[in-house]
Design a protein around this motif. Structure first.
Motif, mmCIF file in Angstrom:
data_model
loop_
_atom_site.group_PDB
_atom_site.id
_atom_site.type_symbol
_atom_site.label_atom_id
_atom_site.label_comp_id
_atom_site.label_asym_id
_atom_site.label_seq_id
_atom_site.Cartn_x
_atom_site.Cartn_y
_atom_site.Cartn_z
ATOM 1 N N UNK A 19 5.904 3.927 -1.601
ATOM 2 C CA UNK A 19 5.080 3.515 -0.485
ATOM 3 C C UNK A 19 4.291 2.286 -0.890
ATOM 4 N N UNK A 20 4.041 1.460 0.069
ATOM 5 C CA UNK A 20 3.198 0.305 -0.208
ATOM 6 C C UNK A 20 1.764 0.773 -0.360
ATOM 7 N N UNK A 21 0.975 -0.009 -1.043
ATOM 8 C CA UNK A 21 -0.436 0.311 -1.171
ATOM 9 C C UNK A 21 -0.734 1.061 -2.443
ATOM 10 N N UNK A 22 -2.010 1.440 -2.574
ATOM 11 C CA UNK A 22 -2.416 2.153 -3.782
ATOM 12 C C UNK A 22 -2.837 1.170 -4.839
ATOM 13 N N UNK A 23 -3.834 1.501 -5.601
ATOM 14 C CA UNK A 23 -4.354 0.586 -6.610
ATOM 15 C C UNK A 23 -3.382 0.392 -7.747
ATOM 16 N N UNK A 24 -3.373 -0.766 -8.340
ATOM 17 C CA UNK A 24 -2.499 -0.953 -9.493
ATOM 18 C C UNK A 24 -2.936 -0.078 -10.640
ATOM 19 N N UNK A 155 -3.125 11.408 -9.428
ATOM 20 C CA UNK A 155 -2.505 11.890 -8.190
ATOM 21 C C UNK A 155 -3.094 13.249 -7.841
ATOM 22 N N UNK A 156 -3.766 13.328 -6.701
ATOM 23 C CA UNK A 156 -4.476 14.536 -6.278
ATOM 24 C C UNK A 156 -3.970 14.947 -4.897
ATOM 25 N N UNK A 380 3.072 9.623 -5.223
ATOM 26 C CA UNK A 380 2.972 9.214 -6.624
ATOM 27 C C UNK A 380 3.208 7.718 -6.765
ATOM 28 N N UNK A 381 4.216 7.210 -6.052
ATOM 29 C CA UNK A 381 4.524 5.773 -6.117
ATOM 30 C C UNK A 381 3.326 4.946 -5.638
ATOM 31 N N UNK A 382 2.626 5.441 -4.637
ATOM 32 C CA UNK A 382 1.449 4.726 -4.122
ATOM 33 C C UNK A 382 0.338 4.654 -5.153
ATOM 34 N N UNK A 383 0.358 5.568 -6.135
ATOM 35 C CA UNK A 383 -0.636 5.576 -7.206
ATOM 36 C C UNK A 383 -0.076 4.931 -8.480
ATOM 37 N N UNK A 384 1.028 4.219 -8.360
ATOM 38 C CA UNK A 384 1.608 3.565 -9.531
ATOM 39 C C UNK A 384 2.248 4.522 -10.488
ATOM 40 N N UNK A 385 2.720 5.679 -9.976
ATOM 41 C CA UNK A 385 3.303 6.708 -10.805
ATOM 42 C C UNK A 385 4.703 7.008 -10.317
#
Length: 388
Positions: A19-24, A155-156, A380-385
């Motif tokens: 997903x797009x977004x989420x902090x690096x 990731x929560x 997870x992808x949105x959180x860089x994971x």
């Protein structure tokens, strides 16, 4: 009231969708996984499962018990960059009339834990009966009472499952979700029934407000296990792993009995013994709180400093060198068995993937395994994971 909850952790594989977004993500150094909220602790994946245990929940609970180990396996490779993540699971039940009415018919079963055998044990101990389902209240309790990470990059996730109207109870889901979002928690709703029904009873609106996913599953969908030639050997090796565990302290004997009991529980359903064995061969199955092999590896215990009364029978009367030699031998034996399981699992995954392709056209409605795995992959992808 929910009739079936296919907590599909069978060895199914689903593509991770970014997903797009989420902090690096910031690079993290290799610190002890137990370090809570430390600046350099391992990334954490925290999942709170909120399960309706009212009268019609027997199917839900049965499938949750049988399919726990696949979700664990899905997160075995979870990482941010090169650093592997730690998985923690919490369980709540709600909607059962035997629970306290003052507490909203809600009970925290297990706080966040890495003790996967404990999670399995509690799932097998659940019973159902009628009650009222207060979605807003159980989300609020999970948000406020669990020890959520304060690291904004962890990731929560909350997954709440049911099929009664989402609007019941004195706590509005809007205020509960606002509270969760403030803490960086994503709430996903799992409605057992059609998407139209979920939309009309508030499940879709709650997920949208939470920036989560509104998931719909077929509560009557049978959990499909694809038998593979490697299954029996994997399950057998999983049982052999138990011989490499060396319990210590007051928790050791109890934990070893729990381990054996969960092997027995898993063996009662097709595929669960295999998926549990794969989990036991992975890094996710950490028993450093009671096992000397994991404990010494993780730095949770020092053999040379242990008191005689803390030692298991097989180490009593031995000096420090003899203790170390015994534990090292068990560690080697375990690593060998785990390696054999992992090799067989790699072969099994290829076999199952081919069978799944052939069966794809005949698939019915989604089950919870696909819903959780796909949604968790995206978030997870949105959180860089990444989970793969």
């Amino acid at each position: 009231m929910l009739k079936s909850f296919a907590l599909g952790f069978g060895l199914l594989t689903f593509p991770a969708v970014a997903l797009a977004g989420g902090p690096p993500a910031k690079p993290a150094s290799a610190a002890a996984p137990a370090a809570v909220d430390a600046a350099h602790s391992a990334p954490r994946v925290q999942i709170a499962l909120l399960l309706d245990t009212s009268s019609s929940m027997d199917g839900l609970i049965d499938q949750a018990r049988r399919q726990l180990w696949t979700v664990v396996n899905t997160f075995a490779k979870a990482r941010r960059g090169t650093q592997l993540a730690q998985l923690e699971i919490a369980l709540y039940e709600y909607g059962k009339s035997s629970l306290s009415s003052e507490g909203g018919y809600i009970r925290q079963i297990v706080p966040f834990t890495t003790d996967l055998d404990k999670v399995s044990e509690e799932l097998f101990g659940l019973k159902t009966n009628g009650g009222d389902e207060y979605c807003g209240m159980v989300i609020q309790k999970a948000t406020r009472n669990l020890e959520w990470s304060k690291n904004k990059n962890d990731l929560k996730l909350i997954y709440i499952a049911g099929n009664e109207p989402f609007t019941q109870g004195s706590v509005s889901y809007q205020s509960a979700i606002a509270d969760a979002k403030e803490r960086g928690i994503t709430v996903n709703t799992i409605h057992c029934g059609s998407a139209n029904e979920g939309a009309s009873t508030g499940w879709a609106a709650a997920a949208q407000l939470a920036s989560g996913q509104a998931l719909n599953i077929d509560q009557n969908k049978a959990v499909v296990h694809i038998a593979a030639p490697q299954d029996d050997e994997i399950a057998k090796l999983g049982r052999e792993l138990n011989k490499t565990y060396v319990g210590y302290g007051s928790k050791g004997a109890e934990a070893k009995m729990r381990q054996e009991a969960q092997d027995t529980n898993a063996a009662a359903s097709a595929g669960s013994a295999t998926t549990r064995a794969v989990s036991k061969a992975s890094r996710m199955y950490d028993n450093s709180g009671w096992d000397l092999v994991d404990g010494t590896k993780k730095g949770a215990v020092k053999l040379e400093e242990m008191k005689e009364e803390e030692l298991p029978a097989e180490l009593k009367g031995k000096n420090a060198d003899e203790r170390k030699a015994y534990v090292d031998a068990k560690a080697k034996e375990r690593a060998d068995i785990q390696g054999r399981i992992q090799k067989l699992q790699s072969e099994r995954e290829k076999f199952v993937a081919e069978k799944q392709k052939a069966a794809a056209s005949a698939a019915g409605g989604d089950s919870l395994d696909k819903a959780i795995i796909e949604s968790a992959s995206k978030q997870a992808a949105a959180q860089g994971m990444a989970l793969e």
